[in-house]
Write an enzyme that holds these catalytic residues in place. Structure first.
Site, PDB file in Angstrom:
ATOM      1  N   GLU A  91     -19.238  15.552   1.399  1.00 60.30           N
ATOM      2  CA  GLU A  91     -19.670  14.466   0.376  1.00 60.30           C
ATOM      3  C   GLU A  91     -20.685  13.839   0.885  1.00 60.30           C
ATOM      4  O   GLU A  91     -20.741  13.026   1.906  1.00 60.30           O
ATOM      5  CB  GLU A  91     -18.836  13.784   0.254  1.00 60.30           C
ATOM      6  CG  GLU A  91     -19.049  12.825  -0.935  1.00 60.30           C
ATOM      7  CD  GLU A  91     -17.549  11.614  -1.121  1.00 60.30           C
ATOM      8  OE1 GLU A  91     -16.309  11.601  -0.245  1.00 60.30           O
ATOM      9  OE2 GLU A  91     -17.983  10.696  -2.317  1.00 60.30           O
ATOM     10  N   LYS A 144     -18.338  18.264  -2.216  1.00 55.26           N
ATOM     11  CA  LYS A 144     -18.015  16.777  -3.150  1.00 55.26           C
ATOM     12  C   LYS A 144     -19.786  16.244  -3.245  1.00 55.26           C
ATOM     13  O   LYS A 144     -19.675  14.615  -2.611  1.00 55.26           O
ATOM     14  CB  LYS A 144     -16.609  15.428  -2.552  1.00 55.26           C
ATOM     15  CG  LYS A 144     -16.695  14.755  -3.368  1.00 55.26           C
ATOM     16  CD  LYS A 144     -15.305  14.119  -2.822  1.00 55.26           C
ATOM     17  CE  LYS A 144     -15.012  12.669  -3.423  1.00 55.26           C
ATOM     18  NZ  LYS A 144     -13.680  11.999  -3.408  1.00 55.26           N
ATOM     19  N   LYS A 147     -12.677  15.274   4.915  1.00 55.96           N
ATOM     20  CA  LYS A 147     -13.163  13.885   4.002  1.00 55.96           C
ATOM     21  C   LYS A 147     -14.480  13.642   4.669  1.00 55.96           C
ATOM     22  O   LYS A 147     -13.637  13.062   5.224  1.00 55.96           O
ATOM     23  CB  LYS A 147     -12.978  13.850   3.031  1.00 55.96           C
ATOM     24  CG  LYS A 147     -13.450  13.168   1.633  1.00 55.96           C
ATOM     25  CD  LYS A 147     -13.324  12.211   1.007  1.00 55.96           C
ATOM     26  CE  LYS A 147     -14.063  10.844   1.511  1.00 55.96           C
ATOM     27  NZ  LYS A 147     -13.341   9.291   0.721  1.00 55.96           N
ATOM     28  N   ARG A 200       0.975  -0.868   0.201  1.00 55.43           N
ATOM     29  CA  ARG A 200      -0.504   0.081   0.517  1.00 55.43           C
ATOM     30  C   ARG A 200       1.045   1.855   0.031  1.00 55.43           C
ATOM     31  O   ARG A 200       0.794   2.023  -0.703  1.00 55.43           O
ATOM     32  CB  ARG A 200      -0.874  -0.095   1.198  1.00 55.43           C
ATOM     33  CG  ARG A 200      -1.824  -0.723   1.102  1.00 55.43           C
ATOM     34  CD  ARG A 200      -3.124  -1.012   2.401  1.00 55.43           C
ATOM     35  NE  ARG A 200      -2.464  -1.255   3.395  1.00 55.43           N
ATOM     36  CZ  ARG A 200      -2.521  -2.014   4.407  1.00 55.43           C
ATOM     37  NH1 ARG A 200      -3.137  -3.534   3.947  1.00 55.43           N
ATOM     38  NH2 ARG A 200      -2.019  -1.764   5.190  1.00 55.43           N
TER      39      ARG A 200
HETATM   40  P1  13P Z   1     -14.195   7.797  -6.352  1.00 53.29           P
HETATM   41  O1  13P Z   1     -14.220   8.730  -7.363  1.00 53.29           O
HETATM   42  O2  13P Z   1     -13.621   6.143  -7.077  1.00 53.29           O
HETATM   43  O3  13P Z   1     -15.826   7.804  -6.668  1.00 53.29           O
HETATM   44  O4  13P Z   1     -14.746   8.182  -4.717  1.00 53.29           O
HETATM   45  C1  13P Z   1     -13.934   9.278  -4.756  1.00 53.29           C
HETATM   46  C2  13P Z   1     -14.169   9.380  -3.124  1.00 53.29           C
HETATM   47  O5  13P Z   1     -13.417   9.788  -2.553  1.00 53.29           O
HETATM   48  C3  13P Z   1     -15.487   8.921  -2.697  1.00 53.29           C
HETATM   49  O6  13P Z   1     -15.503   8.540  -1.042  1.00 53.29           O
END
Ligand code: 13P
Length: 340
Positions: free
Chosen positions: A178, A220, A136, A46
């Site tokens: 998000e 987001k 986030k 990773r």
């Molecule tokens: P994806 O663009 O693969 O949806 O991932 C963005 C992300 O951070 C999801 O939490």
């Protein structure tokens, strides 16, 4: 809270031609990605994979911020440079995923709620010390043919997002908020638009009620798109129009930037949709990307865990960064996808 500092970090992340690389897969998620290329998910693999992403030459032209997972924020390059320092030295703002995943919401069958608020104030203080400047938190909203999401599921998630965002701003970190309406399922684009509208309206009412400063955050969201199993898939222009219509109704102009998630779209579709939106003219906020899969899928496919493929993997990342950078200006065309 120093709002000027928050604003300047938010604006740096969505500066012209720039977006976000979401490299914050939790260990179970990165294991799934590694399984698809038969690579074992060890701590060193990773670390090496993230190092390949972060050291790709030139990505800083199109990547303003990178979201890391807890483990990655604490890791270093082979030469011993902590990843957050490596990124900051390249002019990329380091960020951190702070939610602890979505679980079933009690007494609301089918709805999910994201956990991670307990102890968050202390974790944010530590992350800031480690070099993170933004964070986030992802809420997951599923659509089914009947009553999902429930109004209460939406409210519970909006409330948690706002508590997270307020704690971030208090700690001096820019929150990326998000609320992801999933594209799994057989619903049409109209249903996605209606649910996304309800979600955004509820989220901004909660953010406002909890005194979050819109100028010091980023949103987001999902794009407004038909479910993967829907027989009628909307075209690129239809998605762009529906998405901007919905966002313009419910996202305050004070928010500096929208950074879309890709959510399972192909890399090319995600770029095309972003391009179509930017080609529709200036919007109240920057319209950019925070892609995980749409930036990384071609990288994983090129790398396959082999050191001999590192150059090709980094080229694949650079290509997606460059094309999404063009899409930020409405300057992308599908023909640019030809192998270069
Ligand atoms: P994806 O663009 O693969 O949806 O991932 C963005 C992300 O951070 C999801 O939490």
């Amino acid at each position: 809270m120093n709002i000027d500092e928050l604003k300047s970090v938010a604006n740096a992340i969505v500066a012209k031609q720039k977006g976000v690389l979401a490299a914050d897969e939790s260990n179970p998620t990165i294991k799934k990605r590694f399984d698809s290329i038969q690579v074992e998910s060890t701590e060193e693999n990773r670390r090496r994979y993230r190092e390949i992403l972060f050291t790709a030459d030139g990505i800083e032209r199109h990547i303003g911020g990178i979201i890391l997972f807890d483990e990655t924020l604490r890791q270093r390059t082979r030469e011993g440079v902590p990843f957050p320092r490596l990124l900051a030295d390249r002019g990329i703002v380091p960020g951190i995923k702070v939610d602890q995943g979505a679980k079933a919401l009690a007494l609301c069958p089918g709805d999910k709620i994201t956990e991670g608020l307990d102890g968050l104030r202390d974790r944010l203080a530590e992350y800031r010390q480690l070099g993170a400047q933004f964070a986030k938190w992802r809420a997951v909203i599923d659509i089914d043919e009947r009553d999902l999401p429930s109004p209460f599921g939406i409210r519970a998630n909006a409330h948690a997002l706002a508590r997270y965002a307020a704690l971030c701003q208090e700690a001096g970190l820019v929150p990326i908020v998000e609320p992801e309406v999933l594209m799994d399922g057989a619903h049409g684009i109209e249903r996605c638009e209606a649910v996304t509208a309800q979600v955004l309206q509820t989220v901004f009412a909660e953010l406002d009620a909890q005194r979050v400063r819109f100028e010091g955050m980023l949103l987001k969201p999902n794009m407004v798109i038909a479910g993967k199993k829907c027989v009628r898939q909307a075209g690129i222009q239809e998605v762009a129009e529906a998405t901007l219509r919905c966002l313009r109704r419910y996202v305050p102009a004070a928010v500096p930037g929208i950074v879309f998630l890709s959510g399972g779209q192909s890399a090319e579709d995600a770029t095309d949709h972003l391009n179509a939106m930017n080609a529709m003219g200036l919007q109240p906020w920057q319209v950019s990307f925070s892609y995980g899969r749409a930036l990384q899928a071609p990288v994983l496919a090129a790398w396959k865990g082999r050191e001999g493929n590192v150059g090709a993997a980094q080229q694949a990342l650079l290509k997606r960064c460059r094309l999404n950078g063009l899409a930020r200006d409405g300057q992308y065309a599908r023909a640019m996808e030809d192998p270069s």
